[in-house]
Scaffold this motif. Structure first.
Motif, mmCIF file in Angstrom:
data_model
loop_
_atom_site.group_PDB
_atom_site.id
_atom_site.type_symbol
_atom_site.label_atom_id
_atom_site.label_comp_id
_atom_site.label_asym_id
_atom_site.label_seq_id
_atom_site.Cartn_x
_atom_site.Cartn_y
_atom_site.Cartn_z
ATOM 1 N N GLY A 133 0.663 -0.764 -0.171
ATOM 2 C CA GLY A 133 0.362 -0.102 -0.248
ATOM 3 C C GLY A 133 1.046 1.211 -0.097
ATOM 4 O O GLY A 133 2.161 1.070 0.353
ATOM 5 N N ASP A 138 -2.517 2.948 -3.132
ATOM 6 C CA ASP A 138 -3.973 2.504 -2.628
ATOM 7 C C ASP A 138 -5.176 2.891 -3.465
ATOM 8 O O ASP A 138 -6.195 2.329 -2.784
ATOM 9 N N LYS A 141 -6.660 -0.695 -3.584
ATOM 10 C CA LYS A 141 -6.866 -1.094 -2.419
ATOM 11 C C LYS A 141 -8.453 -1.172 -2.408
ATOM 12 O O LYS A 141 -9.882 -0.106 -2.937
ATOM 13 N N ASN A 143 -11.084 0.348 -0.173
ATOM 14 C CA ASN A 143 -10.839 1.099 0.583
ATOM 15 C C ASN A 143 -12.213 1.740 1.616
ATOM 16 O O ASN A 143 -13.161 1.723 0.843
ATOM 17 N N LYS A 144 -12.245 2.198 2.700
ATOM 18 C CA LYS A 144 -13.855 2.865 3.155
ATOM 19 C C LYS A 144 -14.016 3.838 2.399
ATOM 20 O O LYS A 144 -14.512 5.047 2.749
ATOM 21 N N VAL A 145 -14.877 4.215 1.175
ATOM 22 C CA VAL A 145 -15.901 4.569 0.624
ATOM 23 C C VAL A 145 -16.701 4.486 0.023
ATOM 24 O O VAL A 145 -16.919 3.241 0.044
ATOM 25 N N HIS A 147 -19.198 2.306 -2.429
ATOM 26 C CA HIS A 147 -18.870 0.930 -3.827
ATOM 27 C C HIS A 147 -19.507 0.780 -4.523
ATOM 28 O O HIS A 147 -20.476 1.237 -4.632
ATOM 29 N N GLN A 205 -12.033 -0.232 -7.884
ATOM 30 C CA GLN A 205 -10.889 0.330 -7.212
ATOM 31 C C GLN A 205 -10.645 1.529 -7.122
ATOM 32 O O GLN A 205 -11.356 2.442 -6.465
ATOM 33 N N ASN A 209 -12.068 4.925 -5.953
ATOM 34 C CA ASN A 209 -11.397 6.145 -5.162
ATOM 35 C C ASN A 209 -10.813 6.994 -5.880
ATOM 36 O O ASN A 209 -10.467 8.009 -4.745
ATOM 37 N N GLN A 213 -12.987 10.625 -3.331
ATOM 38 C CA GLN A 213 -11.784 11.150 -3.392
ATOM 39 C C GLN A 213 -12.667 13.465 -4.037
ATOM 40 O O GLN A 213 -11.263 13.910 -3.897
#
Length: 400
Positions: A133, A138, A141, A143-145, A147, A205, A209, A213
């Protein structure tokens, strides 16, 4: 009745025992073990082996010659036998953030790591994978976002004479709203299929992400099967568990330019079944290697269909011997396409890629004709590491 009950109970206990063995049996050793400094230790218990080796794309590559030029193959190193027949190798240096693949050779026989259940297929090759990572990795991966959703769907192609399978990513919130979205058509390379970008490219992913962001617009991503002779990925069609291959005989069975000529059928299906913004400025197309060739060919043959075009380690070129309308009048079609001023024409390639010269020649052709494009050059060669980078760079540029 009592005997039947007892027999059933015994069978159930046996089934539970096997299940518990699978659940709690565990791996014989820990592998791979990622240390705090990002060095990685690989282990394999093989007490009767004479020689055990590790191959992976994090090792210094060795160069092999192919009919198309030099190619960087994953490096290979000897592992050292330790206590209880456990062979071990630790990387000499910390690994940079990235998704990596590897496997073992035991006395010349290639095997997967029994300590690692995570594997990916690329054409007919299967490798174990792990992620270091940090930085760009990143994005690869979960992540806690919020989906998105990944669907496998079938559409009919009259041009190719079959029902065909594709993969569709819809962004988080799609199911609960009425909003319409732009569409990005993402194409795989030779030997790949509609699973390649999801599995090897980490598309869902990356999109999750980047969207979370605020670096990318929410969009639908359509990943087709670009093999005109094939209805679906190996194992996912009525043909059953066929051996994945790039057979010239199979490739020759498809009509020349059939995939490119049939592409409006994909667009029509997507726009009928999803809430899209059905116009040029809200459509993008890109692909790697063969998919770059397809993206170049499709976008110039249908110049009013896509406003964003991406060629990842791939281009189209003149083919004066072809009579297929997709490939004839190559330069004239390019001039027409660029006269319509696409919002973005993006080219990316590694400087050790065997297609690098072809990409350089294509760029010169564009330069000579005053065609505007963006260019990204990276190191290394014809590898997924580069294509993931290109995807993360291309997506934020779309639909602005």
């Amino acid at each position: 009745m009592k005997k039947f009950t007892v027999l059933f109970a015994l069978l159930l206990m046996c089934a539970m025992t096997f299940a518990q063995q699978a659940l709690w049996g565990g791996a014989p050793v820990v592998s791979p073990e990622i240390h705090d400094d990002n060095t990685v230790t690989f282990r394999l218990k093989a007490p009767k082996a004479v020689k055990v080796q590790l191959t992976g794309d994090f090792l210094p590559p060795h160069t092999i010659q192919t009919p198309r030029g030099e190619y960087d193959a994953p490096g290979i190193v000897d592992m050292k036998e330790g206590k209880d027949g456990v062979w071990e190798y630790t990387t000499a240096e910390p690994l940079n953030p990235e998704l990596y693949g590897y496997s073992f050779y035991v006395d010349g026989l290639k095997i997967m790591d029994p300590g690692n259940v995570y594997m990916i297929r690329d054409v007919a090759t299967v490798t174990n994978v792990f992620i270091i990572g940090g930085d760009r990795a990143d994005l690869y991966k979960v992540n806690k976002v919020p989906h998105g959703t990944v669907r496998r769907m079938w559409y009919n192609s009259p041009t190719l004479g079959m029902d065909r399978r594709l993969t569709v990513y819809t962004p988080a919130g799609y199911e609960n709203g009425k909003k319409r979205y732009p569409v990005f058509y993402l194409l795989h390379g030779a030997g790949g299929d509609e699973e390649a970008w999801i599995a090897l490219g980490r598309t869902s992913q990356i999109l999750d992400n980047l969207i979370a962001q605020g670096k990318a617009e929410p969009m639908i991503v359509v990943m087709t099967n670009g093999n005109g002779w094939q209805d679906a990925a190996p194992g996912e069609s009525p043909k059953g568990f066929t051996v994945p291959s790039m057979s010239p005989k199979e490739r020759a069975s498809a009509p020349e330019g059939g995939f490119e000529l049939s592409f409006p059928e994909v667009v029509k299906f997507v726009e009928k079944n999803f809430r899209t913004l059905p116009n040029k400025k809200h459509r993008a197309i890109a692909g790697l290697s063969m998919g770059g060739f397809h993206s170049c060919s499709i976008s110039k043959y249908y110049p009013d269909m896509f406003d964003y075009v991406g060629l990842f380690s791939g281009t189209a070129s003149r083919n004066d011997k072809s009579t297929c309308p997709v490939y004839t009048d190559f330069e004239d079609k390019l001039k027409i396409q660029f006269a319509k001023t696409p919002a973005l024409y993006f080219i990316a390639c590694g400087n050790r890629d065997f297609v690098f010269k072809g990409v350089t020649d294509f760029r010169k052709l564009l330069d000579d004709n005053g065609c505007k494009y963006e260019y990204l050059e990276t190191g290394e060669g014809h590898i997924w590491r580069n294509w993931r980078i290109y995807l993360t760079e291309f997506v934020p540029k779309l639909f602005k």
